[in-house]
Each structure stands twice: as C-alpha cells, then as structure tokens.
Design an enzyme around this catalytic site. Structure first.
Site, PDB file in Angstrom:
ATOM      1  N   GLN A   1       8.938  -1.489  -5.291  1.00 27.61           N
ATOM      2  CA  GLN A   1       8.896  -2.949  -4.861  1.00 27.61           C
ATOM      3  C   GLN A   1       8.583  -4.001  -5.890  1.00 27.61           C
ATOM      4  O   GLN A   1       9.229  -5.172  -5.453  1.00 27.61           O
ATOM      5  CB  GLN A   1       8.346  -3.130  -3.323  1.00 27.61           C
ATOM      6  CG  GLN A   1       8.678  -2.259  -2.405  1.00 27.61           C
ATOM      7  CD  GLN A   1       7.919  -2.177  -1.115  1.00 27.61           C
ATOM      8  OE1 GLN A   1       7.644  -3.127  -0.480  1.00 27.61           O
ATOM      9  NE2 GLN A   1       7.267  -1.082  -0.852  1.00 27.61           N
TER      10      GLN A   1
ATOM     11  N   VAL B   1       7.320   8.613  12.590  1.00 26.61           N
ATOM     12  CA  VAL B   1       6.122   8.802  13.419  1.00 26.61           C
ATOM     13  C   VAL B   1       6.313   7.710  14.418  1.00 26.61           C
ATOM     14  O   VAL B   1       6.269   6.635  14.085  1.00 26.61           O
ATOM     15  CB  VAL B   1       4.820   8.929  12.450  1.00 26.61           C
ATOM     16  CG1 VAL B   1       3.527   8.847  13.719  1.00 26.61           C
ATOM     17  CG2 VAL B   1       4.650   9.959  11.842  1.00 26.61           C
TER      18      VAL B   1
ATOM     19  N   CYS C   1       0.848  -7.848  -2.266  1.00 25.87           N
ATOM     20  CA  CYS C   1       0.975  -8.504  -3.366  1.00 25.87           C
ATOM     21  C   CYS C   1       1.388 -10.200  -3.047  1.00 25.87           C
ATOM     22  O   CYS C   1       2.315 -10.662  -3.249  1.00 25.87           O
ATOM     23  CB  CYS C   1       1.948  -8.184  -4.377  1.00 25.87           C
ATOM     24  SG  CYS C   1       1.871  -8.807  -6.032  1.00 25.87           S
TER      25      CYS C   1
ATOM     26  N   CYS D   1      -2.625  -9.080  -9.363  1.00 24.10           N
ATOM     27  CA  CYS D   1      -1.437  -9.659  -9.259  1.00 24.10           C
ATOM     28  C   CYS D   1      -0.848 -10.330 -10.453  1.00 24.10           C
ATOM     29  O   CYS D   1      -1.413 -10.970 -11.135  1.00 24.10           O
ATOM     30  CB  CYS D   1      -1.643 -10.775  -8.282  1.00 24.10           C
ATOM     31  SG  CYS D   1       0.058 -11.826  -7.989  1.00 24.10           S
TER      32      CYS D   1
END
Ligand SMILES: Cc1cc2nc3c(=O)[nH]c(=O)nc-3n(C[C@H](O)[C@H](O)[C@H](O)COP(=O)(O)OP(=O)(O)OC[C@H]3O[C@@H](n4cnc5c(N)ncnc54)[C@H](O)[C@@H]3O)c2cc1C
Length: 396
Positions: free
Chosen positions: A43, A78, A161, A339
C-alpha cells in the site's frame, strides 16, 4: 469435523504474511493464514501512484506468490471469532479451531462516516489513494488540473500511515510547479491536529515546504460533508463550519477495525474503534492468552504503519514461540512508528517517533526532519524491494 491449526492467522496482509513467514523460519509447523483476496498490495506505493511516480503493477502480487512455503492458505473471510471455543467462523460456513490465534485483518475504510463522501469518490473530481482502484485516478486528476482549488484532507482518529494524506499534497504541488500552473491553484491541506504533525522539528520542515508551495494549512479541522454535484466540502474547524468549493478533492477516509471484529469479544469494552485488546508491549490479548494481534487492527498505542508492524512482527513471533514452549512473553514492542514524508516527486524525509511522539531516529547523527534526495529513493525504490524480498519472507 472442522479444520484445526496450531497457529491460525487472520489476514494475509503486511502483518499476517510477515509473521507467518517468520514463524516458519523458526520451524513452527502447522501455520495457516485465512485471507479472502487473490491479490496482495504494497500500500505505501499507492501514494507514489497517485503522484504519477509509480505504476500499480509494482504494488500488486498474486497472493499465492507471497504465501510462505509450508503455510496453509485458507481462501475465505472470517465473519466471527469465538475465543471461548478457540474457533473462528468463516463466510463459507466452515469453522476452524486453533491452539493460538493471531488477529491482523487491517482497517476498514469508513466511506459512509462522512455524508456525500462515497458519491464524491465516484464522481469526476474526487479521489483517494487509500483505494487501489482510485489511486491511478488521483494521478489523472492531478495532471489534468490547471487552475482552481485543490483540497486534501486527513481524518481524525486512527488511520494507516496518517501522514499519507499530506504526501500526495506535496507531490501534487511539486508537479503543478513543474508545469508552471501552481500559482493558479489554491491548495488547502486539512488536518485534525493542532499542528501539521505533532513534533516541532517535523512541523517546521513541513511548514517550510507548505510556504514554498503557497499551501494553506487548516489545523484542528475535519471534513464534515461533501456535495459532489455542487463541488463543495463542509469543513468543521475551530470557528465552526464553512463551505469550500473544490476542483480536486483528495480524501483519506475515517478508519476503524472491521465491523465483524468490533462485534466479537476481542475489543476492550468501550473501544469504539473495535481494535483487539492486547498488551501494547507483548501483543498478547489481555483476557485470552492464546490470542495475539499486531498491525493496524491491534489495540496498540502507536501510530499505525507498516514500519511499526515490522517491529511488532519480531516481538510477537518471539513471544508466540515462547508461549508454545510454555514460557511467559519476554520480548516487548516499544511503540516505534515511521512516516515517510514525500516533499516532492524526488525528495523526502522519514519521521520516526514513538507513541508519545518522541523522536526515534534510525540515523541519530543526521537531522531527522530535513528534505533529502536519498530518502525519497529509499521510499520509492528501495523499500518496495525490501518489502517483497525481505519483510514478507520474515527476514527484516
Ligand atoms: C496510501 C497508503 C500509504 C501508506 N504509506 C505507508 C508508508 O509510507 N509507510 C508505512 O510504514 N506504512 C504505510 N501505509 C500503511 C501500511 O500499508 C499498513 O500499516 C499495513 O499494510 C498494515 O498491515 P496489516 O497487515 O495490519 O493490514 P493490511 O496490510 O491492510 O492487511 C489486512 C489483510 O487482512 C485481510 N482481511 C480483511 N478482512 C478479513 C477477514 N474478514 N478475514 C480474513 N482476512 C481479512 C485483508 O484482505 C488484507 O489482506 C500506507 C497505507 C496506505 C493505504
């Protein structure tokens, strides 16, 4: 009879795959990962994709390719966890029981938490790098904007983030400056916090860059509503609500633990975010000693990021192996997070900090909050390789 595994992991994302790989490297057998998706995403690259500095193909791999050898992949989702019965319930109707359970299904994006937001994302002027489908659209919007108003928003509450809301703003400004149109675009950055980030040195470097780009920073402000037809947002700030028009809107949506997880007995009572109630140091559940959690869905005190969970994986693997041998947890996670602030399409710096926003630099001899070329190269080119070849293999 249903399936049973010695270690059952929920979620084959950054946390689940890294942990399963590390456990197999420690010769722990009978590990299974439950993951419904056929694709695995890195990502952090989505920010670069939105800025036209990377392609989606670099951020995606087939899930089968990242599943560690020897680990069983249960291709299902799940829907419930029954910790009193050491069992999880699958969407496909089955049940899987376990000796130890590791819960890491990540965060859900709460698009419906802001009225009009979902419609705006489907419309021609709104986008978000937080959705794999939308990140390439961000780049289309950025490169087609020649004048007007661009609004970038960061949500209140836990987010993966959190600084990623700002990265795209700086990179877009850099592109507009390169194109010679920045002076014709009013850029607003909306953050829920009293300052840009929360660490004086980091704030100063971000504000220097905002001044260079002519951006307006709106602090203690959140996105209250969007009207995609009118192309306006309602911003709620210290002076009340006000309407702002936009020609480009980039939103990081509010986030929380998945709804099904909120409805289990694993979150602490009163935790509206629904995160798994673990000891933030040992990562073991406070009430169910054979349940563990890490990554974005864990109720830890750190700022959520892949860099944070990289440290958590080592701690959890050690403590889980110890528990399988009947030992008490020895390893402790210290709240570290990171970050990377991409300040342009060629420079960045890494803010590294703990859960009290104290600096935790990896290179203590360097000034941490300083725009650098090599840290952009690390973020854009080196870390993706480290992710695919070391982190997901349980080696970093
Ligand atoms: C745009 C963006 C930029 C980012 N930039 C950075 C950065 O620069 N640096 C950094 O360190 N971090 C960054 N992050 C954050 C980082 O990607 C996350 O912190 C990290 O992926 C969290 O890992 P995770 O395993 O907890 O969750 P995820 O990686 O999201 O994985 C969760 C997995 O669980 C699965 N799952 C969900 N529900 C179920 C279910 N019911 N049953 C079974 N499986 C389920 C999902 O399909 C998914 O595969 C960024 C994130 C985004 C979105």
């Amino acid at each position: 009879m249903g399936q049973h595994h010695r270690v059952l992991v929920i979620g084959g994302g950054n946390a689940g795959i890294s942990l399963a790989a590390r456990l197999t490297r420690k010769n722990i057998g009978d590990v299974a990962v439950i993951e419904p998706r056929e694709t695995h995403y890195f990502q952090p690259l989505f920010s670069h994709i939105g800025a036209g500095a990377a392609e989606m193909a670099e951020a995606v791999r087939p899930q089968a390719d990242v599943m560690p050898r020897g680990v069983e992949w249960i291709r299902d989702a799940v829907t419930d966890i029954l910790p009193g019965e050491n069992a999880v319930v699958l969407a496909g109707g089955g049940r899987v029981t376990y000796d130890h359970l590791v819960v890491c299904p990540g965060l859900q994006l709460d698009w419906d938490a802001v009225p009009g937001l979902a419609e705006a994302m489907a419309g021609p002027h709104g986008s978000s790098n937080y959705d794999a489908e939308l990140a390439p659209k961000t780049w289309d919007l950025v490169r087609n904007l020649r004048s007007g108003t661009a609004v970038f928003t960061q949500p209140p509450g836990p987010a993966k983030c959190a600084g990623a809301a700002q990265k795209i703003a700086y990179m877009a400004c850099d592109y507009w400056r390169e194109q010679g149109v920045l002076q014709d675009i009013a850029v607003a950055l909306v953050v829920p916090t009293p300052t840009a980030f929360g660490m004086p040195d980091v704030d100063a470097e971000l504000e220097r860059k905002m001044a260079e780009y002519g951006m307006t920073l709106l602090t203690s402000t959140t996105l209250a509503a969007v009207d995609a037809d009118d192309r306006t947002v309602v911003l709620a700030g210290p002076a009340g609500e006000r309407e702002v028009p936009y020609d480009l809107l980039h939103v990081v949506p509010p986030q929380s633990a998945p709804d099904w997880l909120k409805n289990t007995d694993l979150p602490a009572s009163g935790d509206e975010g629904g995160f798994v109630e673990v000891d933030p140091e040992t990562l073991r559940h406070r009430r169910y000693p054979n349940v563990w959690s890490l990554g974005d869905a864990a109720g830890t005190t750190n700022s959520k990021s892949g860099g944070a969970l990289r440290k958590q994986v080592k701690v959890l693997a050690k403590n889980l192996v110890g528990a399988l041998r009947g030992q008490a947890p020895q390893a402790r996670y210290d709240g570290y997070s990171v970050c990377p602030f991409t300040l342009s399409r060629g420079t960045a710096f890494f803010a590294e900090f703990d859960d009290a926003y104290r600096p935790r630099p990896s290179y203590p001899w360097l000034k941490m909050a300083k725009e650098r070329r090599w840290q952009w190269v690390m973020d854009r080119h080196v870390l993706p390789q480290v992710y695919w070849h070391l982190i997901l293999k349980g080696r970093a």
